[in-house]
Design a protein around this motif. Sequence first.
Motif, PDB file in Angstrom:
ATOM      1  N   VAL A  79      82.579 -53.392  27.878  1.00 42.36           N
ATOM      2  CA  VAL A  79      83.236 -52.462  28.792  1.00 42.36           C
ATOM      3  C   VAL A  79      82.878 -51.027  28.433  1.00 42.36           C
ATOM      4  O   VAL A  79      83.036 -50.605  27.291  1.00 42.36           O
ATOM      5  CB  VAL A  79      84.768 -52.637  28.734  1.00 42.36           C
ATOM      6  N   VAL A  80      82.403 -50.304  29.421  1.00 46.13           N
ATOM      7  CA  VAL A  80      82.158 -48.873  29.260  1.00 46.13           C
ATOM      8  C   VAL A  80      83.507 -48.178  29.441  1.00 46.13           C
ATOM      9  O   VAL A  80      84.246 -48.482  30.378  1.00 46.13           O
ATOM     10  CB  VAL A  80      81.135 -48.361  30.301  1.00 46.13           C
ATOM     11  N   THR A  81      83.824 -47.268  28.539  1.00 45.19           N
ATOM     12  CA  THR A  81      85.105 -46.571  28.590  1.00 45.19           C
ATOM     13  C   THR A  81      84.893 -45.062  28.518  1.00 45.19           C
ATOM     14  O   THR A  81      83.773 -44.589  28.360  1.00 45.19           O
ATOM     15  CB  THR A  81      86.009 -46.998  27.412  1.00 45.19           C
ATOM     16  N   CYS A  82      85.985 -44.341  28.617  1.00 44.04           N
ATOM     17  CA  CYS A  82      85.968 -42.895  28.437  1.00 44.04           C
ATOM     18  C   CYS A  82      87.229 -42.503  27.687  1.00 44.04           C
ATOM     19  O   CYS A  82      88.084 -43.353  27.419  1.00 44.04           O
ATOM     20  CB  CYS A  82      85.882 -42.177  29.784  1.00 44.04           C
ATOM     21  N   THR A  83      87.351 -41.231  27.368  1.00 43.18           N
ATOM     22  CA  THR A  83      88.582 -40.698  26.794  1.00 43.18           C
ATOM     23  C   THR A  83      89.168 -39.720  27.798  1.00 43.18           C
ATOM     24  O   THR A  83      88.507 -39.347  28.782  1.00 43.18           O
ATOM     25  CB  THR A  83      88.324 -39.965  25.458  1.00 43.18           C
ATOM     26  N   ASP A  84      90.375 -39.282  27.541  1.00 46.15           N
ATOM     27  CA  ASP A  84      90.975 -38.327  28.475  1.00 46.15           C
ATOM     28  C   ASP A  84      90.364 -36.932  28.349  1.00 46.15           C
ATOM     29  O   ASP A  84      90.638 -36.043  29.138  1.00 46.15           O
ATOM     30  CB  ASP A  84      92.498 -38.290  28.354  1.00 46.15           C
ATOM     31  N   ARG A  85      89.480 -36.738  27.367  1.00 50.61           N
ATOM     32  CA  ARG A  85      88.779 -35.456  27.211  1.00 50.61           C
ATOM     33  C   ARG A  85      87.485 -35.383  28.017  1.00 50.61           C
ATOM     34  O   ARG A  85      86.909 -34.305  28.157  1.00 50.61           O
ATOM     35  CB  ARG A  85      88.494 -35.204  25.732  1.00 50.61           C
ATOM     36  N   ASN A  86      87.019 -36.510  28.526  1.00 50.61           N
ATOM     37  CA  ASN A  86      85.800 -36.498  29.332  1.00 50.61           C
ATOM     38  C   ASN A  86      86.028 -35.721  30.627  1.00 50.61           C
ATOM     39  O   ASN A  86      87.123 -35.744  31.197  1.00 50.61           O
ATOM     40  CB  ASN A  86      85.349 -37.912  29.684  1.00 50.61           C
ATOM     41  N   THR A  87      84.973 -35.059  31.081  1.00 49.57           N
ATOM     42  CA  THR A  87      85.061 -34.311  32.338  1.00 49.57           C
ATOM     43  C   THR A  87      84.833 -35.241  33.523  1.00 49.57           C
ATOM     44  O   THR A  87      84.295 -36.348  33.368  1.00 49.57           O
ATOM     45  CB  THR A  87      84.006 -33.189  32.390  1.00 49.57           C
ATOM     46  N   ILE A  88      85.194 -34.764  34.681  1.00 52.46           N
ATOM     47  CA  ILE A  88      84.977 -35.533  35.903  1.00 52.46           C
ATOM     48  C   ILE A  88      83.486 -35.799  36.101  1.00 52.46           C
ATOM     49  O   ILE A  88      83.097 -36.904  36.466  1.00 52.46           O
ATOM     50  CB  ILE A  88      85.575 -34.794  37.123  1.00 52.46           C
ATOM     51  N   ASN A  89      82.660 -34.797  35.841  1.00 51.50           N
ATOM     52  CA  ASN A  89      81.214 -34.989  36.011  1.00 51.50           C
ATOM     53  C   ASN A  89      80.672 -36.046  35.050  1.00 51.50           C
ATOM     54  O   ASN A  89      79.816 -36.847  35.434  1.00 51.50           O
ATOM     55  CB  ASN A  89      80.471 -33.669  35.827  1.00 51.50           C
ATOM     56  N   GLU A  90      81.152 -36.070  33.815  1.00 47.84           N
ATOM     57  CA  GLU A  90      80.715 -37.095  32.863  1.00 47.84           C
ATOM     58  C   GLU A  90      81.106 -38.499  33.338  1.00 47.84           C
ATOM     59  O   GLU A  90      80.315 -39.436  33.268  1.00 47.84           O
ATOM     60  CB  GLU A  90      81.325 -36.838  31.476  1.00 47.84           C
ATOM     61  N   VAL A  91      82.320 -38.624  33.823  1.00 44.04           N
ATOM     62  CA  VAL A  91      82.822 -39.912  34.305  1.00 44.04           C
ATOM     63  C   VAL A  91      82.055 -40.359  35.547  1.00 44.04           C
ATOM     64  O   VAL A  91      81.680 -41.532  35.670  1.00 44.04           O
ATOM     65  CB  VAL A  91      84.341 -39.826  34.560  1.00 44.04           C
ATOM     66  N   MET A  92      81.789 -39.421  36.460  1.00 36.15           N
ATOM     67  CA  MET A  92      81.018 -39.758  37.665  1.00 36.15           C
ATOM     68  C   MET A  92      79.624 -40.252  37.286  1.00 36.15           C
ATOM     69  O   MET A  92      79.118 -41.211  37.875  1.00 36.15           O
ATOM     70  CB  MET A  92      80.918 -38.544  38.595  1.00 36.15           C
ATOM     71  N   THR A  93      79.021 -39.621  36.304  1.00 33.83           N
ATOM     72  CA  THR A  93      77.691 -40.034  35.847  1.00 33.83           C
ATOM     73  C   THR A  93      77.732 -41.445  35.267  1.00 33.83           C
ATOM     74  O   THR A  93      76.883 -42.284  35.604  1.00 33.83           O
ATOM     75  CB  THR A  93      77.146 -39.041  34.794  1.00 33.83           C
ATOM     76  N   ARG A  94      78.709 -41.739  34.424  1.00 29.64           N
ATOM     77  CA  ARG A  94      78.828 -43.088  33.847  1.00 29.64           C
ATOM     78  C   ARG A  94      79.008 -44.140  34.932  1.00 29.64           C
ATOM     79  O   ARG A  94      78.412 -45.208  34.880  1.00 29.64           O
ATOM     80  CB  ARG A  94      80.011 -43.163  32.877  1.00 29.64           C
ATOM     81  N   MET A  95      79.863 -43.838  35.899  1.00 31.04           N
ATOM     82  CA  MET A  95      80.130 -44.803  36.977  1.00 31.04           C
ATOM     83  C   MET A  95      78.887 -45.022  37.836  1.00 31.04           C
ATOM     84  O   MET A  95      78.577 -46.151  38.202  1.00 31.04           O
ATOM     85  CB  MET A  95      81.301 -44.327  37.834  1.00 31.04           C
ATOM     86  N   THR A  96      78.185 -43.950  38.131  1.00 32.04           N
ATOM     87  CA  THR A  96      76.985 -44.055  38.963  1.00 32.04           C
ATOM     88  C   THR A  96      75.886 -44.810  38.241  1.00 32.04           C
ATOM     89  O   THR A  96      75.274 -45.728  38.811  1.00 32.04           O
ATOM     90  CB  THR A  96      76.488 -42.650  39.365  1.00 32.04           C
ATOM     91  N   GLU A  97      75.633 -44.460  37.000  1.00 32.55           N
ATOM     92  CA  GLU A  97      74.575 -45.129  36.235  1.00 32.55           C
ATOM     93  C   GLU A  97      74.896 -46.596  35.974  1.00 32.55           C
ATOM     94  O   GLU A  97      74.019 -47.445  36.014  1.00 32.55           O
ATOM     95  CB  GLU A  97      74.330 -44.392  34.922  1.00 32.55           C
TER      96      GLU A  97
END
Length: 142
Positions: A79-97
């Motif tokens: 599972v790819v995860t994030c933290t609450d410190r990640n930015t919206i752009n970082e999260v969008m990139t992870r989801m897209t990739e």
Amino acid sequence: MTVAAILSNKGRDVITVSPDLSIAEVVRILAERRIGAIVVTDGANHILGIVSERDVVRALARGADALNGPVSSIMTAKVVTCTDRNTINEVMTRMTEGRFRHLPVVEDDQLAGIVSIGDVVKARIEQVEREADEMRAYIATA
């Protein structure tokens, strides 16, 4: 804007299931809760996997008997995860990739929330609209 801002608006509640729950029961929960993915955790709230509607459809392609199996047989374990410190752009990139629509949020190796592509897009649109309003106000005062 960060994931923390999204979670402060939507909340940190996440629907989880144990790995031995049947796929049929997971399908019922997905439909009942009107959600697109469910996180599989152990008793200590550590992420073991995630199951999306897409995973269920792939299982059903093998036949309806697949519904009787455990959710652990169809979950995505890496599972790819994030933290609450990640930015919206970082999260969008992870989801897209990664080509997925749900991203669990982890703090101290524990599940702390989940964001969907809908949450991220909504936050990004609000951010762009706010920036446009600020630019209009700046131009009006210049």
